[in-house]
Design an enzyme around this catalytic site. Structure first.
Site, PDB file in Angstrom:
ATOM      1  N   LEU A 415      28.853  23.910  24.622  1.00 27.26           N
ATOM      2  CA  LEU A 415      27.804  23.877  25.646  1.00 27.26           C
ATOM      3  C   LEU A 415      27.503  25.311  26.084  1.00 27.26           C
ATOM      4  O   LEU A 415      27.869  25.749  27.168  1.00 27.26           O
ATOM      5  CB  LEU A 415      28.246  23.033  26.841  1.00 27.26           C
ATOM      6  CG  LEU A 415      28.339  21.528  26.583  1.00 27.26           C
ATOM      7  CD1 LEU A 415      29.141  20.838  27.673  1.00 27.26           C
ATOM      8  CD2 LEU A 415      26.944  20.932  26.513  1.00 27.26           C
ATOM      9  N   GLU A 417      24.202  27.311  25.721  1.00 22.95           N
ATOM     10  CA  GLU A 417      22.808  27.497  25.294  1.00 22.95           C
ATOM     11  C   GLU A 417      22.450  28.966  25.110  1.00 22.95           C
ATOM     12  O   GLU A 417      21.783  29.346  24.147  1.00 22.95           O
ATOM     13  CB  GLU A 417      21.857  26.851  26.301  1.00 22.95           C
ATOM     14  CG  GLU A 417      21.780  25.341  26.223  1.00 22.95           C
ATOM     15  CD  GLU A 417      22.869  24.637  27.018  1.00 22.95           C
ATOM     16  OE1 GLU A 417      22.887  23.407  27.048  1.00 22.95           O
ATOM     17  OE2 GLU A 417      23.718  25.350  27.618  1.00 22.95           O
ATOM     18  N   PHE A 440      18.018  18.449  25.693  1.00 24.80           N
ATOM     19  CA  PHE A 440      16.822  18.119  26.478  1.00 24.80           C
ATOM     20  C   PHE A 440      16.166  19.440  26.861  1.00 24.80           C
ATOM     21  O   PHE A 440      16.856  20.435  27.112  1.00 24.80           O
ATOM     22  CB  PHE A 440      17.166  17.318  27.739  1.00 24.80           C
ATOM     23  CG  PHE A 440      17.664  15.934  27.472  1.00 24.80           C
ATOM     24  CD1 PHE A 440      16.791  14.861  27.446  1.00 24.80           C
ATOM     25  CD2 PHE A 440      19.017  15.704  27.224  1.00 24.80           C
ATOM     26  CE1 PHE A 440      17.246  13.583  27.190  1.00 24.80           C
ATOM     27  CE2 PHE A 440      19.477  14.425  26.968  1.00 24.80           C
ATOM     28  CZ  PHE A 440      18.591  13.363  26.939  1.00 24.80           C
ATOM     29  N   ALA A 441      14.852  19.459  26.923  1.00 24.44           N
ATOM     30  CA  ALA A 441      14.147  20.691  27.274  1.00 24.44           C
ATOM     31  C   ALA A 441      14.599  21.221  28.626  1.00 24.44           C
ATOM     32  O   ALA A 441      14.567  22.435  28.867  1.00 24.44           O
ATOM     33  CB  ALA A 441      12.639  20.448  27.276  1.00 24.44           C
ATOM     34  N   PHE A 443      17.456  21.655  29.718  1.00 28.54           N
ATOM     35  CA  PHE A 443      18.642  22.499  29.623  1.00 28.54           C
ATOM     36  C   PHE A 443      18.335  23.915  29.138  1.00 28.54           C
ATOM     37  O   PHE A 443      19.226  24.755  29.063  1.00 28.54           O
ATOM     38  CB  PHE A 443      19.671  21.854  28.687  1.00 28.54           C
ATOM     39  CG  PHE A 443      20.125  20.483  29.125  1.00 28.54           C
ATOM     40  CD1 PHE A 443      19.950  20.045  30.436  1.00 28.54           C
ATOM     41  CD2 PHE A 443      20.723  19.623  28.228  1.00 28.54           C
ATOM     42  CE1 PHE A 443      20.364  18.779  30.844  1.00 28.54           C
ATOM     43  CE2 PHE A 443      21.142  18.352  28.611  1.00 28.54           C
ATOM     44  CZ  PHE A 443      20.956  17.925  29.930  1.00 28.54           C
ATOM     45  N   HIS A 484      16.149  15.410  33.173  1.00 24.67           N
ATOM     46  CA  HIS A 484      15.973  15.020  31.784  1.00 24.67           C
ATOM     47  C   HIS A 484      14.519  14.676  31.458  1.00 24.67           C
ATOM     48  O   HIS A 484      14.239  14.118  30.403  1.00 24.67           O
ATOM     49  CB  HIS A 484      16.848  13.796  31.445  1.00 24.67           C
ATOM     50  CG  HIS A 484      18.312  14.076  31.438  1.00 24.67           C
ATOM     51  ND1 HIS A 484      19.046  14.188  32.595  1.00 24.67           N
ATOM     52  CD2 HIS A 484      19.186  14.273  30.415  1.00 24.67           C
ATOM     53  CE1 HIS A 484      20.309  14.433  32.283  1.00 24.67           C
ATOM     54  NE2 HIS A 484      20.420  14.498  30.972  1.00 24.67           N
TER      55      HIS A 484
END
Length: 677
Positions: A415, A417, A440-441, A443, A484
């Protein structure tokens, strides 16, 4: 200071001395020029040269180094021409950034160096990507990246070390611990005693070295590099040192206790090593004097060359052209004419005279199909994302990809990004392509800095393409709540250097994705989750691309025009059918750069315009389109331009509240008003 020559020959010891002395003499000259106003800013590395020089000389010339702004010795030890360095600091085109960035904010693939950006941490993840490329290519190489003790407090430090440890990447993370982050002392930065304490927590080896002893630095990094080339893994190295000047010259050193400066002055890396060489008879006083005169002459000659170079001239067309890396000629990938940019035999395009064979695919399957064909077309393409390997991703788009392409190219990620986006840029440095899937966008915020400050500016700053595609599952309608369901594409349409695409149908979903992988620039690919399994359509079986930057007129009408994208296309079609309105419906498909001429044509034709998107109204892309129309198409308008969008609230969870947030009902009201104006 004690020096152990080990088994090194005199030539090696003298080479270390020459490369240690050179940046010190350059620095002394730069401090004079700074006071004369001939350079705009200077970050002094005086007192820390042994780290830069020792570590650089310990590596092979084709191994990448990612330094900070006080690592002049990296550049001089790699024999970067001084005239180009001086021109860089003067902001001249003869430098490395054409006057677009300053000091060491640049890279040069010719010398295998990637410079920093002001945010300090992002280059650590780039090192992961460069090392990953070497591992995938089975090249026995290491990558070296620097961090200051202050910069090691950033999340990028944690993410980069964690990813390197999980993937066992041959990266040396060299921490220059000089006791201060600008003016903040270490005891206000962290509570541990030593950075070597951090290594075991990440599952990696950690060693400490006297950062002012060039021989110890060289030997330590050399031994580690030899080992890591054969046994890939990351290592953390803490180099204890001190900077004798301010963070940058304007900040001074008043915050440093005088006795501390005196203590470290006795450990000066240049003076101490020089005295030892003289005492051991390895260096003579004559050679010492001669070398200094030689370097001073070289510096003056390079300065004269840089001084004589012209300053940049502002040329709007040239500046805009350099925002994006140029596309290859093989990008003309229309249906019926196809070729492979990666074909080793330079084969001629294959022309198909018949209509393409199509199959009916769901939106989600079209994405998967384009992704699979792009993996075949680009053997250097690497996919990275959370749960995308054996699990196939949370939406199952990459299901079966591991079996087909292997875990080397289809990689589960921690995790992290920011680190994964940065690794994508690192892969680009080694000539590879990458895809990063945001689960998901929403994040993407955790990787925002890498995208807008590193990927987007890379080509404009120093000519390095950022060949990264970021897939962004986006949108509301599934009652998934405010974390989300966001539509955050407008965050990125303001950032020069990015390309942003947003397909509305299976055909374009595949075509735009394939085009994104053919494009050497960073592309954010938004895919609406609600369309995944609810929308099907004809999709050519063969590889093809949908041109980035071109809108599509999905319906023609004579009463008014609707400019939209994504889910908005389907809302517009449904509303016009229900209200019996004859409208042009223009699907932008690409949001950056968007198709201004297509908008101009439909506005000139119908004179009435409504701009529709799911994103919130304020700050959405619709505002930019409306402003452009007002400036360029005002003479064609027969009514005020209308905007319809999501409410200016976070997206709520409960279905009735979510329906109120979305613009369908407001769309109908505005269409009827515009029709009757």
């Amino acid at each position: 200071m004690t020096f152990d020559r080990r088994a090194y020959a005199n030539d090696t010891l003298l080479h270390l001395y020459r490369e240690l002395l050179k940046p010190r003499l350059i620095e002394e000259k730069m401090l004079i020029l700074l006071r004369q106003g001939k350079v705009s800013k200077w970050f002094s590395g005086i007192g820390q040269e042994a780290i830069s020089v020792g570590s650089t000389l310990a590596l092979e010339a084709d191994e990448y180094i990612l330094p900070l702004h006080r690592n002049l010795g990296v550049f001089t030890a790699r024999q970067v021409p001084l005239a180009r360095l001086f021109a860089q600091w003067q902001g001249k085109p003869a430098g490395f950034t054409k006057g677009r960035d300053r000091s060491f904010h640049f890279g040069t693939n010719d010398y295998h160096i990637v410079g920093m950006i002001s945010h300090l941490g992002p280059q650590l993840a780039m090192a992961d990507g460069i090392a990953l490329a070497d591992v995938l290519d089975e090249k026995p190489r290491v990558t070296l990246t620097y961090s200051g003790d202050g910069g090691a407090s950033e999340g990028d430090f944690h993410e980069a070390l964690n990813v390197a440890a999980v993937w066992q990447l041959p990266v040396i993370f060299l921490i220059e611990n000089n006791g201060y982050g600008l003016s903040t002392p270490s005891n206000e930065q962290f509570r541990f005693k030593s950075f070597v304490d951090k290594g075991p927590a990440y599952g990696m080896e950690a060693v400490q070295v006297d950062g002012n002893n060039v021989l110890d630095v060289f030997d330590t990094i050399h031994r580690l590099a030899v080992d890591l080339r054969q046994n890939p893994r990351p290592v953390l190295v803490e180099a204890l040192t001190f900077r004798m000047r301010g963070h940058e010259e304007a900040s001074g050193t008043k915050y440093v206790p005088a006795e501390l400066l005196q203590e470290w002055a006795q450990k000066d890396p240049v003076d101490c090593y020089e005295r030892w060489l003289l005492a051991e008879g390895i260096l003579t006083e004559t050679a010492r004097h001669s070398l200094r005169e030689q370097f001073k002459k070289e510096i003056e000659e390079a300065l004269a060359e840089a001084d004589g170079a012209p300053m940049p001239t502002a040329d709007t067309a040239h500046e805009l052209a350099d925002v994006y890396a140029p596309l290859r000629e093989v990008m003309s990938y229309e249906l019926g004419v196809m070729s492979s940019p990666d074909a080793s035999d330079d084969s001629q395009p294959i022309t198909h005279n018949s209509e393409p064979i199509t199959k009916t695919l769901r939106f989600i399957d079209a994405i998967s199909d384009g992704l699979r064909q792009s993996m075949v077309r680009h053997p250097d393409l690497v996919l990275m994302g959370q749960d995308i390997a054996e699990y196939g991703g949370v939406f199952k788009i990459t299901e079966g990809f591991v079996a087909e392409f292997g875990k080397g190219r289809v990689r589960n990620t921690p995790l992290c990004e920011s680190a994964i986006v940065g690794a994508g840029l690192g892969l680009s440095v080694r000539g590879k392509k990458s895809m990063v899937e945001m689960q998901f966008a929403d994040f993407v915020t955790c990787g925002f800095n890498q995208i807008v400050n590193n990927l987007a500016k890379s080509h404009y700053r120093w000519g390095q393409a950022a060949d990264v595609v970021i897939r962004m599952p986006t949108g509301a309608g599934t009652a998934a709540g405010p974390f989300h369901s966001q539509s955050n594409e407008a965050w990125f349409t303001h950032v020069p250097g990015l390309k942003v695409v947003y397909p509305s149908n299976p055909h374009d979903a595949k075509g735009l994705l394939c085009a994104a992988f053919d494009d050497p620039n960073p592309v954010l690919y938004f895919e609406h989750k609600l369309l995944y399994r609810s929308l099907s359509g004809p999709v050519p079986e063969a590889f093809y691309t949908t041109p980035i930057g071109e809108a599509a007129l999905v319906r023609e009408g004579s009463e008014l025009s609707i400019v939209t994208y994504g889910m908005g296309v389907h809302w517009a079609l449904a509303a016009c059918d229900e209200l019996k309105i004859s409208a042009d419906i223009l699907d932008l498909r690409t949001l950056l750069p968007w198709d201004t001429e297509a908008v101009r044509r439909t506005v000139a034709k119908n004179g009435r315009l409504l701009v529709l998107h799911e994103d919130t109204l304020t700050g959405g892309l619709g505002g930019e389109i409306v402003a452009w129309v007002a400036e360029h198409c005002f003479q064609h308008l027969d009514a005020p331009v209308q905007r319809v969008a999501g409410l200016d609230t976070p997206i709520p969870f409960a279905p009735p509240l979510e329906a109120g947030f979305l613009p369908q009902q407001r769309l109908k009201e505005r269409l009827m008003w515009l029709q009757g104006y």
